[in-house]
Design a protein around this motif. Structure first.
Motif, PDB file in Angstrom:
ATOM      1  N   SER A 152     -11.176   1.150  -0.969  1.00 39.05           N
ATOM      2  CA  SER A 152     -10.796   1.071   0.445  1.00 39.05           C
ATOM      3  C   SER A 152     -10.844  -0.361   0.957  1.00 39.05           C
ATOM      4  CB  SER A 152     -11.726   1.957   1.288  1.00 39.05           C
ATOM      5  OG  SER A 152     -11.588   3.321   0.938  1.00 39.05           O
ATOM      6  N   ILE A 153     -11.793  -1.153   0.465  1.00 37.75           N
ATOM      7  CA  ILE A 153     -11.872  -2.554   0.867  1.00 37.75           C
ATOM      8  C   ILE A 153     -10.583  -3.280   0.493  1.00 37.75           C
ATOM      9  CG2 ILE A 153     -12.993  -4.765   0.331  1.00 37.75           C
ATOM     10  CD1 ILE A 153     -15.651  -3.306   0.275  1.00 37.75           C
ATOM     11  N   PHE A 154     -10.072  -3.019  -0.690  1.00 36.37           N
ATOM     12  CA  PHE A 154      -8.838  -3.670  -1.115  1.00 36.37           C
ATOM     13  C   PHE A 154      -7.628  -3.109  -0.376  1.00 36.37           C
ATOM     14  CE2 PHE A 154     -11.595  -4.963  -4.536  1.00 36.37           C
ATOM     15  CZ  PHE A 154     -11.158  -6.249  -4.815  1.00 36.37           C
ATOM     16  N   PHE A 155      -7.666  -1.840  -0.003  1.00 40.26           N
ATOM     17  CA  PHE A 155      -6.595  -1.279   0.824  1.00 40.26           C
ATOM     18  C   PHE A 155      -6.539  -1.995   2.171  1.00 40.26           C
ATOM     19  CE2 PHE A 155      -6.278   2.773  -1.689  1.00 40.26           C
ATOM     20  CZ  PHE A 155      -4.895   2.741  -1.833  1.00 40.26           C
ATOM     21  N   VAL A 156      -7.706  -2.177   2.797  1.00 42.88           N
ATOM     22  CA  VAL A 156      -7.745  -2.825   4.116  1.00 42.88           C
ATOM     23  C   VAL A 156      -7.331  -4.286   4.009  1.00 42.88           C
ATOM     24  CG1 VAL A 156      -9.232  -3.441   6.062  1.00 42.88           C
ATOM     25  CG2 VAL A 156      -9.497  -1.221   4.956  1.00 42.88           C
ATOM     26  N   ARG A 157      -7.729  -4.963   2.946  1.00 43.82           N
ATOM     27  CA  ARG A 157      -7.295  -6.347   2.732  1.00 43.82           C
ATOM     28  C   ARG A 157      -5.769  -6.426   2.674  1.00 43.82           C
ATOM     29  NH1 ARG A 157     -10.533  -9.512  -1.963  1.00 43.82           N
ATOM     30  NH2 ARG A 157     -12.588  -9.686  -1.004  1.00 43.82           N
ATOM     31  N   THR A 158      -5.181  -5.535   1.889  1.00 44.41           N
ATOM     32  CA  THR A 158      -3.727  -5.542   1.747  1.00 44.41           C
ATOM     33  C   THR A 158      -3.046  -5.231   3.066  1.00 44.41           C
ATOM     34  OG1 THR A 158      -4.030  -4.755  -0.527  1.00 44.41           O
ATOM     35  CG2 THR A 158      -1.810  -4.605   0.393  1.00 44.41           C
ATOM     36  N   TYR A 159      -3.603  -4.306   3.810  1.00 47.54           N
ATOM     37  CA  TYR A 159      -3.082  -3.963   5.138  1.00 47.54           C
ATOM     38  C   TYR A 159      -3.119  -5.180   6.064  1.00 47.54           C
ATOM     39  CZ  TYR A 159      -3.074  -1.747   9.780  1.00 47.54           C
ATOM     40  OH  TYR A 159      -2.815  -1.401  11.078  1.00 47.54           O
ATOM     41  N   ALA A 160      -4.176  -5.980   5.958  1.00 44.89           N
ATOM     42  CA  ALA A 160      -4.304  -7.170   6.805  1.00 44.89           C
ATOM     43  C   ALA A 160      -3.252  -8.220   6.472  1.00 44.89           C
ATOM     44  CB  ALA A 160      -5.704  -7.761   6.671  1.00 44.89           C
ATOM     45  N   ILE A 161      -3.022  -8.473   5.166  1.00 51.44           N
ATOM     46  CA  ILE A 161      -2.068  -9.517   4.810  1.00 51.44           C
ATOM     47  C   ILE A 161      -0.625  -9.061   5.032  1.00 51.44           C
ATOM     48  CG2 ILE A 161      -3.652 -10.513   3.135  1.00 51.44           C
ATOM     49  CD1 ILE A 161      -1.902  -9.361   0.926  1.00 51.44           C
ATOM     50  N   TRP A 162      -0.419  -7.765   5.253  1.00 49.79           N
ATOM     51  CA  TRP A 162       0.908  -7.263   5.627  1.00 49.79           C
ATOM     52  C   TRP A 162       1.055  -7.199   7.148  1.00 49.79           C
ATOM     53  CZ3 TRP A 162       5.477  -5.900   3.279  1.00 49.79           C
ATOM     54  CH2 TRP A 162       5.512  -6.006   1.891  1.00 49.79           C
TER      55      TRP A 162
ATOM     56  N   PHE B 280      -0.392   3.862   2.918  1.00 52.45           N
ATOM     57  CA  PHE B 280      -1.766   3.983   2.459  1.00 52.45           C
ATOM     58  C   PHE B 280      -2.316   5.379   2.734  1.00 52.45           C
ATOM     59  CE2 PHE B 280      -2.851  -0.816   2.728  1.00 52.45           C
ATOM     60  CZ  PHE B 280      -2.216  -1.000   1.505  1.00 52.45           C
ATOM     61  N   ILE B 281      -2.051   5.886   3.943  1.00 53.15           N
ATOM     62  CA  ILE B 281      -2.544   7.224   4.294  1.00 53.15           C
ATOM     63  C   ILE B 281      -1.957   8.264   3.342  1.00 53.15           C
ATOM     64  CG2 ILE B 281      -2.500   9.026   6.065  1.00 53.15           C
ATOM     65  CD1 ILE B 281      -2.599   6.797   8.163  1.00 53.15           C
ATOM     66  N   GLY B 282      -0.643   8.155   3.083  1.00 58.98           N
ATOM     67  CA  GLY B 282      -0.008   9.074   2.142  1.00 58.98           C
ATOM     68  C   GLY B 282      -0.600   8.960   0.747  1.00 58.98           C
ATOM     69  N   SER B 283      -0.886   7.725   0.322  1.00 51.91           N
ATOM     70  CA  SER B 283      -1.467   7.508  -1.000  1.00 51.91           C
ATOM     71  C   SER B 283      -2.860   8.113  -1.098  1.00 51.91           C
ATOM     72  CB  SER B 283      -1.534   6.007  -1.297  1.00 51.91           C
ATOM     73  OG  SER B 283      -0.252   5.440  -1.323  1.00 51.91           O
ATOM     74  N   VAL B 284      -3.644   7.937  -0.032  1.00 48.51           N
ATOM     75  CA  VAL B 284      -4.997   8.492  -0.028  1.00 48.51           C
ATOM     76  C   VAL B 284      -4.958  10.006  -0.156  1.00 48.51           C
ATOM     77  CG1 VAL B 284      -7.050   8.867   1.390  1.00 48.51           C
ATOM     78  CG2 VAL B 284      -6.049   6.577   1.224  1.00 48.51           C
ATOM     79  N   VAL B 285      -4.062  10.640   0.610  1.00 52.06           N
ATOM     80  CA  VAL B 285      -3.939  12.098   0.542  1.00 52.06           C
ATOM     81  C   VAL B 285      -3.462  12.531  -0.841  1.00 52.06           C
ATOM     82  CG1 VAL B 285      -2.711  14.107   1.451  1.00 52.06           C
ATOM     83  CG2 VAL B 285      -3.531  12.329   3.016  1.00 52.06           C
ATOM     84  N   PHE B 286      -2.467  11.816  -1.365  1.00 53.06           N
ATOM     85  CA  PHE B 286      -1.885  12.166  -2.660  1.00 53.06           C
ATOM     86  C   PHE B 286      -2.878  11.988  -3.798  1.00 53.06           C
ATOM     87  CE2 PHE B 286       0.347  10.761  -6.520  1.00 53.06           C
ATOM     88  CZ  PHE B 286       1.122  11.888  -6.769  1.00 53.06           C
ATOM     89  N   ILE B 287      -3.693  10.933  -3.722  1.00 53.02           N
ATOM     90  CA  ILE B 287      -4.614  10.621  -4.813  1.00 53.02           C
ATOM     91  C   ILE B 287      -5.969  11.289  -4.632  1.00 53.02           C
ATOM     92  CG2 ILE B 287      -5.901   8.736  -5.921  1.00 53.02           C
ATOM     93  CD1 ILE B 287      -3.474   6.939  -5.390  1.00 53.02           C
ATOM     94  N   LEU B 288      -6.465  11.296  -3.387  1.00 53.24           N
ATOM     95  CA  LEU B 288      -7.826  11.789  -3.158  1.00 53.24           C
ATOM     96  C   LEU B 288      -7.928  13.307  -3.281  1.00 53.24           C
ATOM     97  CD1 LEU B 288     -10.570  10.571  -2.534  1.00 53.24           C
ATOM     98  CD2 LEU B 288     -10.138  10.985  -0.104  1.00 53.24           C
ATOM     99  N   THR B 289      -6.891  14.029  -2.856  1.00 54.91           N
ATOM    100  CA  THR B 289      -6.941  15.498  -2.902  1.00 54.91           C
ATOM    101  C   THR B 289      -7.160  16.023  -4.324  1.00 54.91           C
ATOM    102  OG1 THR B 289      -5.539  15.661  -0.939  1.00 54.91           O
ATOM    103  CG2 THR B 289      -5.723  17.622  -2.338  1.00 54.91           C
ATOM    104  N   PRO B 290      -6.341  15.610  -5.307  1.00 57.14           N
ATOM    105  CA  PRO B 290      -6.607  16.096  -6.669  1.00 57.14           C
ATOM    106  C   PRO B 290      -7.921  15.596  -7.242  1.00 57.14           C
ATOM    107  CG  PRO B 290      -4.851  14.448  -6.672  1.00 57.14           C
ATOM    108  CD  PRO B 290      -5.112  14.790  -5.244  1.00 57.14           C
ATOM    109  N   ILE B 291      -8.341  14.378  -6.835  1.00 66.10           N
ATOM    110  CA  ILE B 291      -9.609  13.856  -7.337  1.00 66.10           C
ATOM    111  C   ILE B 291     -10.767  14.736  -6.879  1.00 66.10           C
ATOM    112  CG2 ILE B 291     -11.274  11.977  -7.067  1.00 66.10           C
ATOM    113  CD1 ILE B 291      -9.018  10.006  -7.337  1.00 66.10           C
ATOM    114  N   ILE B 292     -10.761  15.125  -5.598  1.00 67.22           N
ATOM    115  CA  ILE B 292     -11.824  15.987  -5.083  1.00 67.22           C
ATOM    116  C   ILE B 292     -11.819  17.331  -5.800  1.00 67.22           C
ATOM    117  CG2 ILE B 292     -12.632  17.268  -3.054  1.00 67.22           C
ATOM    118  CD1 ILE B 292     -11.662  14.932  -1.341  1.00 67.22           C
TER     119      ILE B 292
END
Length: 287
Positions: free
Chosen positions: A105-115, A125-137
């Motif tokens: 998440s720290i690197f996500f926020v960094r990337t969000y800042a430089i964009w 990012f939100i879509g990626s979190v949902v797509f990646i985190l749901t199967p991980i859980i």
């Protein structure tokens, strides 16, 4: 269809006993890293503003003490019950997941800042979190219910040990690499698009790109090692490799964030490319 549980009851008792020393060494390494960087830690905590990344940083910095504390108790427990061993492994699984999630998440926020805090990037990012985190859980829940542990390493030798786990856990590390690759690509694209304007300058974005590349390489290598360990070696081996990866993730991200904050404090100038170039506050105020 359920993922098969891989049983490995033939792990050598001598190796399992030696692994105890490896776990103790891992805890000692984390404590050593914390003590040797305590002065930088105090400077960062007291001088930087309280923003979302600072909370994520503190989570990565101090939750490993709890995680490794559970590892140490599990490792040094003389006569553990089977239920306690199962509790220890479940706690380690969930605590480790939170640590890695905070690091990513720290690197996500960094990337969000430089964009320049682009809404398109935010929704991506939100879509990626949902797509990646749901199967991980889902996999972690299945993983903890399918993991087979024992409270006896060998006849007459007590101790917690993992002897089986679901192969579905492999997908967690694949998804982790996908998340890191997304962050790296977005950072590199932003850096390349601004290269001509900032050619020859040393700036915060350069530090970010360097950090992201190094973090991605380390993440891919450690995930590859874990995938091989899970596929080939006994479950106790992959458990040690997982503990090393989680600790390394936390150590890398906290050291990198301290270095980025220190660089921005010492070297960034208004006429030089920095996070302020994207109308985002500098790391001392945003990151």
């Amino acid at each position: 269809m359920q993922s098969p549980v891989r049983l490995n009851e033939n792990a050598s008792p001598d190796v399992l006993i030696q692994m105890k020393y490896a776990y103790v060494a891992l805890v000692a390494l984390w404590v050593y890293d914390y003590v040797t960087t305590l002065d930088e830690e105090l400077s960062f905590v007291t001088k930087s503003s309280w923003r979302i990344v600072k909370y994520l940083y503190l989570l990565c910095r101090y939750l490993p003490f709890v995680y490794l504390g559970v590892v140490l108790i599990r490792t040094l427990e003389t006569y553990p019950s089977l239920s306690m061993c199962q509790t220890y492994y479940s706690l380690n699984s969930y605590l480790g997941s939170v640590i890695v999630f905070a690091a990513e998440s720290i690197f996500f926020v960094r990337t969000y800042a430089i964009w320049d805090r682009s809404k398109r990037i935010l929704w991506a990012f939100i879509g990626s979190v949902v797509f990646i985190l749901t199967p991980i859980i889902a996999i972690l829940v299945k993983y903890n219910s399918s993991t087979t542990v024992t409270s006896s390493i060998a006849i007459g030798i007590s101790g917690c040990s993992k002897i089986g786990e679901t192969t579905a856990i492999l997908f967690v590390y694949v998804l982790l690499v996908v998340a890191e690759l997304e962050i790296l690509c977005l950072t590199l694209y932003r850096a390349i698009s601004n290269y001509q304007h900032e050619r020859g300058s040393s700036n915060v974005l350069g530090v970010l790109v360097e950090h992201n590349i190094f973090y991605f390489v380390c993440g891919v290598v450690s995930s590859a090692v874990l995938i091989v360990a899970i596929a080939i070696f006994p479950a106790s081996y992959s458990d040690l490799a997982s503990s090393i990866q989680i600790t390394a993730h936390a150590m890398l991200v906290t050291r990198m964030h301290q270095a980025l904050w220190r660089y921005n404090e010492d070297y960034a100038h208004p006429d030089e490319f920095s996070l302020t170039t994207f109308s985002a506050a500098s790391p001392s105020r945003t990151l």
